[in-house]
Design an enzyme around this catalytic site. Structure first.
Site, PDB file in Angstrom:
ATOM      1  N   LYS A 164     -30.068 -31.806  22.542  1.00 41.85           N
ATOM      2  CA  LYS A 164     -30.928 -31.534  21.389  1.00 41.85           C
ATOM      3  C   LYS A 164     -31.827 -32.731  21.060  1.00 41.85           C
ATOM      4  CE  LYS A 164     -29.079 -27.444  20.489  1.00 41.85           C
ATOM      5  NZ  LYS A 164     -28.078 -27.339  21.546  1.00 41.85           N
ATOM      6  N   GLU A 248     -29.292 -33.285  11.526  1.00 42.45           N
ATOM      7  CA  GLU A 248     -30.648 -33.015  11.070  1.00 42.45           C
ATOM      8  C   GLU A 248     -30.657 -32.801   9.570  1.00 42.45           C
ATOM      9  OE1 GLU A 248     -32.854 -30.621  14.714  1.00 42.45           O
ATOM     10  OE2 GLU A 248     -32.088 -29.522  12.992  1.00 42.45           O
ATOM     11  N   HIS A 283     -24.015 -19.613  10.527  1.00 44.66           N
ATOM     12  CA  HIS A 283     -25.050 -20.023  11.486  1.00 44.66           C
ATOM     13  C   HIS A 283     -25.020 -19.185  12.759  1.00 44.66           C
ATOM     14  CE1 HIS A 283     -25.499 -23.347   8.779  1.00 44.66           C
ATOM     15  NE2 HIS A 283     -24.239 -23.671   8.969  1.00 44.66           N
ATOM     16  N   GLU A 323     -36.947 -22.070  19.373  1.00 43.26           N
ATOM     17  CA  GLU A 323     -36.530 -21.674  18.032  1.00 43.26           C
ATOM     18  C   GLU A 323     -37.177 -22.550  16.967  1.00 43.26           C
ATOM     19  OE1 GLU A 323     -32.449 -20.851  17.486  1.00 43.26           O
ATOM     20  OE2 GLU A 323     -32.217 -19.863  19.429  1.00 43.26           O
ATOM     21  N   GLU A 336     -34.871 -26.150  18.411  1.00 47.36           N
ATOM     22  CA  GLU A 336     -34.227 -26.286  19.708  1.00 47.36           C
ATOM     23  C   GLU A 336     -34.814 -25.298  20.699  1.00 47.36           C
ATOM     24  OE1 GLU A 336     -30.082 -25.475  19.323  1.00 47.36           O
ATOM     25  OE2 GLU A 336     -30.356 -23.434  18.618  1.00 47.36           O
ATOM     26  N   ASN A 338     -33.314 -22.804  23.689  1.00 49.44           N
ATOM     27  CA  ASN A 338     -32.152 -22.251  24.381  1.00 49.44           C
ATOM     28  C   ASN A 338     -32.600 -21.932  25.799  1.00 49.44           C
ATOM     29  OD1 ASN A 338     -29.826 -22.078  22.560  1.00 49.44           O
ATOM     30  ND2 ASN A 338     -31.207 -20.839  21.298  1.00 49.44           N
ATOM     31  N   GLU A 344     -29.776 -11.748  21.928  1.00 55.18           N
ATOM     32  CA  GLU A 344     -30.705 -10.809  21.303  1.00 55.18           C
ATOM     33  C   GLU A 344     -31.928 -10.510  22.159  1.00 55.18           C
ATOM     34  OE1 GLU A 344     -31.337 -14.973  19.567  1.00 55.18           O
ATOM     35  OE2 GLU A 344     -29.656 -13.686  20.152  1.00 55.18           O
ATOM     36  N   ARG A 389     -24.997  -6.908  15.983  1.00 51.75           N
ATOM     37  CA  ARG A 389     -23.857  -7.358  16.778  1.00 51.75           C
ATOM     38  C   ARG A 389     -22.583  -6.797  16.160  1.00 51.75           C
ATOM     39  NH1 ARG A 389     -24.954 -13.640  18.546  1.00 51.75           N
ATOM     40  NH2 ARG A 389     -27.223 -13.511  18.725  1.00 51.75           N
ATOM     41  N   ARG A 584       9.822  21.805 -11.007  1.00 53.93           N
ATOM     42  CA  ARG A 584      10.361  20.473 -11.271  1.00 53.93           C
ATOM     43  C   ARG A 584      11.885  20.454 -11.353  1.00 53.93           C
ATOM     44  NH1 ARG A 584      12.465  16.516 -14.090  1.00 53.93           N
ATOM     45  NH2 ARG A 584      13.169  17.910 -15.733  1.00 53.93           N
ATOM     46  N   ASP A 585      12.436  20.844 -12.500  1.00 44.53           N
ATOM     47  CA  ASP A 585      13.863  20.618 -12.727  1.00 44.53           C
ATOM     48  C   ASP A 585      14.742  21.402 -11.767  1.00 44.53           C
ATOM     49  OD1 ASP A 585      15.912  19.318 -13.909  1.00 44.53           O
ATOM     50  OD2 ASP A 585      15.929  20.473 -15.767  1.00 44.53           O
ATOM     51  N   ALA A 586      14.272  22.566 -11.339  1.00 43.03           N
ATOM     52  CA  ALA A 586      15.079  23.364 -10.415  1.00 43.03           C
ATOM     53  C   ALA A 586      15.298  22.618  -9.107  1.00 43.03           C
ATOM     54  CB  ALA A 586      14.405  24.708 -10.153  1.00 43.03           C
ATOM     55  N   HIS A 587      14.208  22.095  -8.534  1.00 44.31           N
ATOM     56  CA  HIS A 587      14.401  21.382  -7.257  1.00 44.31           C
ATOM     57  C   HIS A 587      14.953  19.983  -7.465  1.00 44.31           C
ATOM     58  CE1 HIS A 587      10.798  18.693  -7.126  1.00 44.31           C
ATOM     59  NE2 HIS A 587      10.145  19.664  -7.735  1.00 44.31           N
ATOM     60  N   GLN A 588      14.788  19.432  -8.678  1.00 43.01           N
ATOM     61  CA  GLN A 588      15.463  18.170  -8.961  1.00 43.01           C
ATOM     62  C   GLN A 588      16.976  18.371  -8.924  1.00 43.01           C
ATOM     63  OE1 GLN A 588      14.104  15.831 -12.312  1.00 43.01           O
ATOM     64  NE2 GLN A 588      16.143  15.027 -12.695  1.00 43.01           N
ATOM     65  N   ARG A 657      10.335  10.547 -21.486  1.00 41.94           N
ATOM     66  CA  ARG A 657      11.522   9.864 -21.997  1.00 41.94           C
ATOM     67  C   ARG A 657      11.196   8.939 -23.174  1.00 41.94           C
ATOM     68  NH1 ARG A 657      12.782   8.582 -15.794  1.00 41.94           N
ATOM     69  NH2 ARG A 657      13.867  10.503 -15.236  1.00 41.94           N
ATOM     70  N   ASP A 691      14.932  11.228 -26.191  1.00 39.51           N
ATOM     71  CA  ASP A 691      15.533   9.928 -25.940  1.00 39.51           C
ATOM     72  C   ASP A 691      16.963  10.173 -25.505  1.00 39.51           C
ATOM     73  OD1 ASP A 691      15.509   6.851 -26.272  1.00 39.51           O
ATOM     74  OD2 ASP A 691      17.305   7.501 -27.371  1.00 39.51           O
ATOM     75  N   LYS A 754      17.415  20.255 -25.748  1.00 42.66           N
ATOM     76  CA  LYS A 754      17.561  19.858 -24.343  1.00 42.66           C
ATOM     77  C   LYS A 754      19.043  19.830 -23.997  1.00 42.66           C
ATOM     78  CE  LYS A 754      16.462  16.117 -21.115  1.00 42.66           C
ATOM     79  NZ  LYS A 754      16.258  17.042 -20.002  1.00 42.66           N
ATOM     80  N   HIS A 784      16.180  24.472 -23.494  1.00 48.46           N
ATOM     81  CA  HIS A 784      16.348  24.104 -22.084  1.00 48.46           C
ATOM     82  C   HIS A 784      17.837  23.998 -21.790  1.00 48.46           C
ATOM     83  CE1 HIS A 784      16.025  21.629 -18.400  1.00 48.46           C
ATOM     84  NE2 HIS A 784      16.994  20.901 -18.945  1.00 48.46           N
ATOM     85  N   HIS A 786      21.034  24.102 -18.275  1.00 48.91           N
ATOM     86  CA  HIS A 786      21.396  24.170 -16.857  1.00 48.91           C
ATOM     87  C   HIS A 786      22.507  25.196 -16.710  1.00 48.91           C
ATOM     88  CE1 HIS A 786      19.188  20.615 -15.198  1.00 48.91           C
ATOM     89  NE2 HIS A 786      19.111  20.359 -16.485  1.00 48.91           N
ATOM     90  N   THR A 921      19.228  11.166 -18.495  1.00 54.41           N
ATOM     91  CA  THR A 921      18.601   9.966 -17.929  1.00 54.41           C
ATOM     92  C   THR A 921      17.850   9.182 -19.012  1.00 54.41           C
ATOM     93  OG1 THR A 921      18.251  11.184 -15.874  1.00 54.41           O
ATOM     94  CG2 THR A 921      17.066   9.132 -16.122  1.00 54.41           C
TER      95      THR A 921
END
Length: 1191
Positions: A164, A248, A283, A323, A336, A338, A344, A389, A584-588, A657, A691, A754, A784, A786, A921
């Protein structure tokens, strides 16, 4: 220099004579004006090249090979050990291994071996490409010394232009303006410091013997000079074999303009116009444009003339680039030359139509530019071109190089698009040893904006999976208004931070393949409770009108009348209303809460059309929230929103809750309020607030939050004991009436009972509900229960006759045992009576048929494996329905299956020890934990009381006695509480009152830092409730994609081989997947799983977790632990700056990594002490490998 000028004069004179000969030749007329191809006819002075070796790799090697093939020249490739499978060796006619035992880069820098390969294989020319040896004068000389043509400038010119300092001097001699700089390389940081003190800052270090941004550092602060010198020197030495640097003055805000030149060795030099390379990072050029947009013609003419002048001055031969930096005042400076082909060069070829590589080769053969038809006056610009690029770098992580296997590669193509690549194909391995360039994408059009449009379209077409790329960054650049104008400077990237705002690629298909492969190799991603397999039958969904809007339901009334009006209409309604708990509660209770949104969505339209008169559908809250995230890997908020779209007419109900929201602990009040607000916005209507200890202050917080959010308040009393038994006085009728009075006074819209354990016997239901109805004639009552004992239908009918407005049911195939009473039974029992539900029994049967098939998909969680029937002993042990199933599973998993009866009995004993509390819970968990603790340790109630001070109780029990759940009815049992706590802190009031408000903004910032920019407000809410669970979910989703779109059997067990399936990832986008095979275990502990995706072969590598247990791998840094420092990119350790025991400060450099010829300084993420270092100098690492621990 005088001799050089004299020689140049002789060359020019000879060139003039040749020019006259060529001009009189008929050859000139046959040269096309666009892309110029070369005639097979050769001048008598030309020495044709028959075999050419490319001393390079990758994309540029292939580019040269293609040019040679068009010219009928045989090609030779060289390759390192790491490039054995690389594409460039396959594109050549011959290929030879070099650099045995050498480091990856050193292999391509081994001049003697390359020359030997060329000589042994009759090579008569070598093309250096760019990088590596392309600017090494000793390489050019080594070629010519043995009679091999070097496709490039002479060794002397390469030397001068590569140095250079000499290049600057040559420019000065040629009358070209240069940037102030050192007269020669600086030998030390001290010398650099002296220059800085003389000329001031900023300055820039540059490698004296190479370019491409390597060994380049800008210094703006005097204290950074030494570190910058060391890093630049090391980088230059690694990249070019010589670490020499020069210094430089740094020009602020320049445009980087370079001029393409061609010289022929006969004294002729031409330019092919300029390129704008101002879009740079570190750069290094990212996007290149030709010609430079909006460059004034006088500047273009002046710069190109200076470039040609300099090239003539030094006797330049072959292709090169001069350049310049152009400042904002229109002054330009030479920086410089190249002396090689540039990355490019493609954009110049596109706008001039001249093949630069073929031109290089013909010039090396001895042809002059006029012989090639290349005269300055004939060279024209045609439109505009852009090159992007595309690299394997992650812009979201500071452009860290990424490595690995390209799993998917689909390119952007079409009119005006050119692709130059090497390793861009599915299955290619991207190593950490070389440059990260993957593909050069070139777009050509009539003008700059049109070229931008083509490039943008092409980039959007690319699909690259397996490694990160900079495509998101390039897209942002191409969509930037400033870029589209074309007038940019080298600060463009630094001053546009929005370029780094990325919307991550979804990559859904490949992620799903990875998930399926993971399940195939390693088993289910969610723990399975039984050995049963999911059914292979896809449940049939009853026909439902698609285009027809579902009939109006109770939600329409709610939306019209509001919560108070809704409650009034419910109270006025004649007949019994039903709440369906199937969602919900049934499959829980029956399936461990594992039913997925996928199966709920399929039946939702049928429910909307045929059960519009439901009081509500319970489908959210409670355990479903964290189970969705934790085990089903789906977002509960998305479930709520999607079900709302499918069932717009039915009110949704959830379990809240109180002060615990949907968690198991206390939260700041603003979390509860924010949660309820978000829930209402996502479609929730009725909040059943309770609660676990009936602690009124906790319930009221939830009521206030729901009321503020605009939801329907259903304050619920947790039922326990037996009001029909006069001997049980703690939870008598007065207790419930008094509590109900407080809830009505607090503003509840609906009163809920509940009965979580199914303890409400028919006679007790009649007594309790009739008393409440008499006391509160205008308040709707919802019950509610069970069905654990089998009396649920009778109890609900009794409650209805006593004045309840709504009762809970589950569809028949999901009812009974620990679930809710049968919907069909209650519908049938009330038909043609005052309590008629308005529900058709045949619709219930159809609905039930779907769930009967669907339930078989969840066989791995089926409660009937351990529970064959209901059991009336719950009237004694009082175990809640949902917990009953879970306790049974837990007993089996703990090896207590034969002691489950003992666990049940001990549950009752534990309840008494804790003070005879309501059990739901999370209080039910406290009782359950205590019961199992007593069974495992063979403890009686008396032993617990006597030895409480020495026993280590479950944490849930200790926290209960501390007051974390609130105050139980009747207070805590003493002296047991005092003995268990052993002086631990206690809460006298509502625990949440002591918690400071949560900063949601800060939490979101932390989540974005962990998981990237796609963090929604609902994710923040989930994190506030379940921080670790949400983190795990986000990581899982990022890794495996939308697994909630898979059929349930595929999600749980994976596909069989061979099996075809379809996955709809969104409306109108369906993946067709066929599983083909699973490969053998490789040396990395992985198995390759092969698929066919939409007809194309795909594969994923999956680590075999069982095999990995017997294999050793470097440890990874711990995610979320800031002091666990991981490698930010794959690479090699080149400098460890600390040792064990050192004190470090946040931001202090601790280690230096090198990858793809780039060095990265790793800094300490926290203040602390280095506790351990897991690496050594020279060690090769993968991304996230542990470097050190700082404590």
């Amino acid at each position: 220099m005088l001799r050089l000028k004299a020689r140049a004069g002789q060359i020019c004179q000879a060139a003039g004579q040749l020019t006259r000969v060529v001009q009189s030749s008929p050859l000139k007329a046959t040269q096309p004006q666009a892309l110029r191809y070369y005639s097979a006819e050769e001048s008598t002075t030309v020495q044709p090249i028959k075999k050419l070796l490319v001393a390079n790799r990758g994309e540029i090697a292939i580019r040269v090979f293609r040019a040679c093939t068009e010219m009928n020249i045989r090609t030779v490739a060289i390759y390192s050990e790491q490039d054995k499978m690389h594409m460039h060796r396959q594109k050549a006619d011959e290929s030879y291994f070099i650099g045995k035992g050498l480091p990856p880069v050193a292999a391509y820098l081994n001049i003697p071996e390359i020359i030997t390969v060329a000589q042994e294989n009759d090579v008569d020319a070598i093309h250096p490409g760019y990088g590596f040896l392309s600017e090494r004068s000793d390489f050019a000389k080594a070629c010519t010394d043995v009679g091999i043509k070097f496709v490039g400038p002479s060794s002397e010119v390469v030397r001068k232009m590569g140095d250079k300092v000499e290049a600057r001097q040559a420019a000065i001699e040629a009358g070209v303006q240069v940037v102030p700089g050192t007269p020669g390389p600086v030998s030390s940081a001290k010398e650099a410091l002296e220059f800085c003190e003389q000329y001031g800052l900023p300055v820039i270090f540059k490698a004296a013997y190479g370019g491409g941004g390597r060994g380049m550092r800008v210094v703006k602060n005097i204290e950074d000079v030494e570190e910058s010198f060391d890093r630049a020197y090391s980088e230059a030495l690694s990249a070019f074999g010589n670490g020499a640097l020069f210094l430089e003055k740094f020009i602020e805000r320049p445009r980087h303009i370079e001029v393409q030149i061609l010289g022929d060795g006969h004294g002729n030099v031409i330019h092919l116009y300029e390129r704008d390379c101002s879009v740079q990072r570190r750069h290094q050029k990212v996007v290149e444009i030709a010609p430079a947009p909006h460059l004034p013609q006088h500047l273009r003419d002046s710069m190109t003339a200076d470039a040609v002048k300099l090239a003539r001055h030094v006797g330049y031969k072959n292709a090169g680039t001069v350049e310049f930096l152009l400042d904002k005042n229109g002054h330009y400076y030479f920086i410089e030359v190249n002396a090689r082909l540039q990355v490019e060069h493609t954009v110049t070829e596109e706008v001039t139509g001249i093949d630069l590589v073929q031109s290089q080769i013909r010039i090396a053969e001895g042809k002059s530019l006029p012989e090639l038809g290349l005269r300055q006056e004939d060279i024209r610009l045609n439109g505009a071109a852009i090159q992007c690029r595309m690299t394997t770098e992650d812009p979201a992580r500071g452009f860290q190089p990424d490595t690995g296997r390209i799993e998917v590669f689909r390119s952007g193509e079409g009119m005006g698009i050119r692709l130059d690549s090497a390793s861009a194909f599915a299955g290619a391995i991207i190593s950490p040893y070389y440059d990260s360039l993957l593909v050069k994408v070139i777009a050509q059009a009539r003008d700059h904006p049109s070229a931008c449009s083509k490039m943008l379209r092409a980039l959007k077409e690319f699909r690259i999976r397996g490694v990160k790329t900079n495509i998101p960054f390039l897209l942002n650049v191409l969509e930037n208004e400033e870029f589209l104008t074309g007038v940019l400077d080298t600060y463009f990237i630094d001053e546009n931070p929005q370029l780094f705002s990325f919307f991550p690629s979804q990559n859904r298909a490949q992620k799903l393949l990875y998930y399926l492969g993971q399940v195939i190799v390693n088993g289910a991603s969610t723990p399975l409770a039984t050995n049963l397999k999911p059914s292979e039958i896809n449940p049939s969904v009853p026909e439902t009108p698609v285009a027809t809007k579902p009939p109006q339901g109770w939600r329409d009334i709610l939306l019209k009348e509001g919560p108070e009006g809704f409650a009034k209409k419910v109270r006025e309604h004649k007949g019994l209303l039903l709440m369906d708990t199937t969602f919900r509660d049934a499959h829980q209770s029956l399936l461990a809460t594992r039913v997925r949104t996928h199966d709920l969505k399929r039946i939702s339209p049928y429910v909307a059309h045929n059960f519009n008169n439901l009081f509500s559908s319970e489908n959210w809250g409670g355990a479903t929230f964290d189970v969705a995230l934790r085990f089903l890997h789906e977002c509960p908020w998305d479930r709520l929103a999607e079900l709302r779209k499918l069932m717009p007419n039915i009110p949704f109900q959830m379990l809240l809750r109180g002060a615990n929201a949907v968690g198991y602990t206390n939260y700041p009040d603003n979390v509860v309020f924010k949660f309820c607000d978000q829930a209402v916005k996502h479609g929730m209507d009725i909040f059943r607030i309770f609660d676990s200890l009936n602690y009124l202050p906790n319930i009221v917080v939830g009521m206030d939050a729901v009321g503020q959010a605009g939801g329907v308040i259903e304050a619920a009393i947790s039922y326990t004991g037996d009001v029909s038994d006069p001997t049980r006085t703690k939870y008598n009728l007065d207790y419930y009436v008094d509590l109900a009075s407080e809830l009505v006074k607090a503003g509840t819209h609906i009163l809920g009972i509940k009965d979580m354990a199914g303890l409400l016997k028919p006679q007790a239901a009649e007594l309790l509900i009739s008393t409440l109805r008499d006391k509160f004639p205008d308040i709707p009552i919802h019950v509610h229960t069970h069905d654990t004992a089998g009396a649920g239908v009778a109890s609900m009918l009794a409650a209805a006759r006593a004045g309840a407005d709504a009762v809970d049911v589950a569809v028949d195939s999901m009812s009974g045992m620990t679930s809710q009473p049968s919907m069909g039974a209650i519908v049938a029992a009330t038909e043609r009576t005052d309590l008629d539900t308005g529900v058709k029994l045949e619709d219930v049967s159809t609905y039930s048929a779907y769930w009967e098939q669907t339930r078989n998909l969840y066989a791995p969680f089926e409660c009937c494996v351990t529970m064959k029937s209901g059991n009336a002993d719950i009237y004694v042990n009082e175990i809640p329905g949902g917990q009953y199933t879970n306790l049974q599973f837990q007993a089996f998993s703990l090896g207590l299956a034969d002691q489950f009866e003992e666990v049940k009995k001990m549950y009752s004993v534990a309840n008494k020890l804790l003070g005879d509390i309501p059990k739901v819970t999370p209080s039910s968990k406290v009782v359950g934990d205590m019961a199992q603790f007593m069974v495992q340790n063979k403890l009686t109630a008396e032993m617990v009381e006597d030895r409480a001070e020495e026993l280590s109780f479950p944490s849930s029990v200790v926290e209960y006695f501390q007051g974390y759940l609130g105050k139980p009815p009747g207070g805590y049992p003493e002296p047991l509480r005092t003995k268990i706590l052993k002086g631990a802190k206690t809460f006298d009031g509502r625990p949440g009152t002591t918690l400071p408000p949560l900063d949601f903004g800060k939490l979101k910032e932390e989540l974005i830092e962990k998981h990237g920019p796609v963090v929604r407000d609902v994710d923040v809410m989930s994190s506030a409730l379940y921080p670790k669970v949400l983190d795990d979910f986000m990581e899982f989703r990022n890794k495996y994609g939308p697994v909630d779109t898979l059929d349930t059997r595929l999600f749980l067990m994976g596909p069989k081989i061979p099996e075809e399936c379809e996955v709809e990832i969104e409306r109108g986008k369906t993946l067709s997947i066929k599983t083909l095979a699973v490969g053998d275990l490789n040396k990395n502990g992985e198995r390759e799983v092969f698929f066919e995706l939409n007809g194309q072969l795909r594969s994923v590598l999956i680590k075999d977790e069982e095999a990995m247990k017997e294999m050793h791998f470097h440890p990874k840094a711990l995610k979320g632990v800031k002091g666990s420092v991981g490698a930010p990119m794959p690479g090699s350790v080149i400098d460890i700056k600390v040792k064990v025991g050192d004190k470090v400060e946040k931001g202090q450099p601790v280690l230096v990594l090198s990858a793809m010829k780039m060095e990265m300084v790793v800094s300490a993420p926290v203040d602390g002490e280095v506790k351990s270092i897991a690496v050594t100098d020279g060690m090769k690492l993968e991304g996230d490998d542990l470097l050190m621990d700082i404590e």
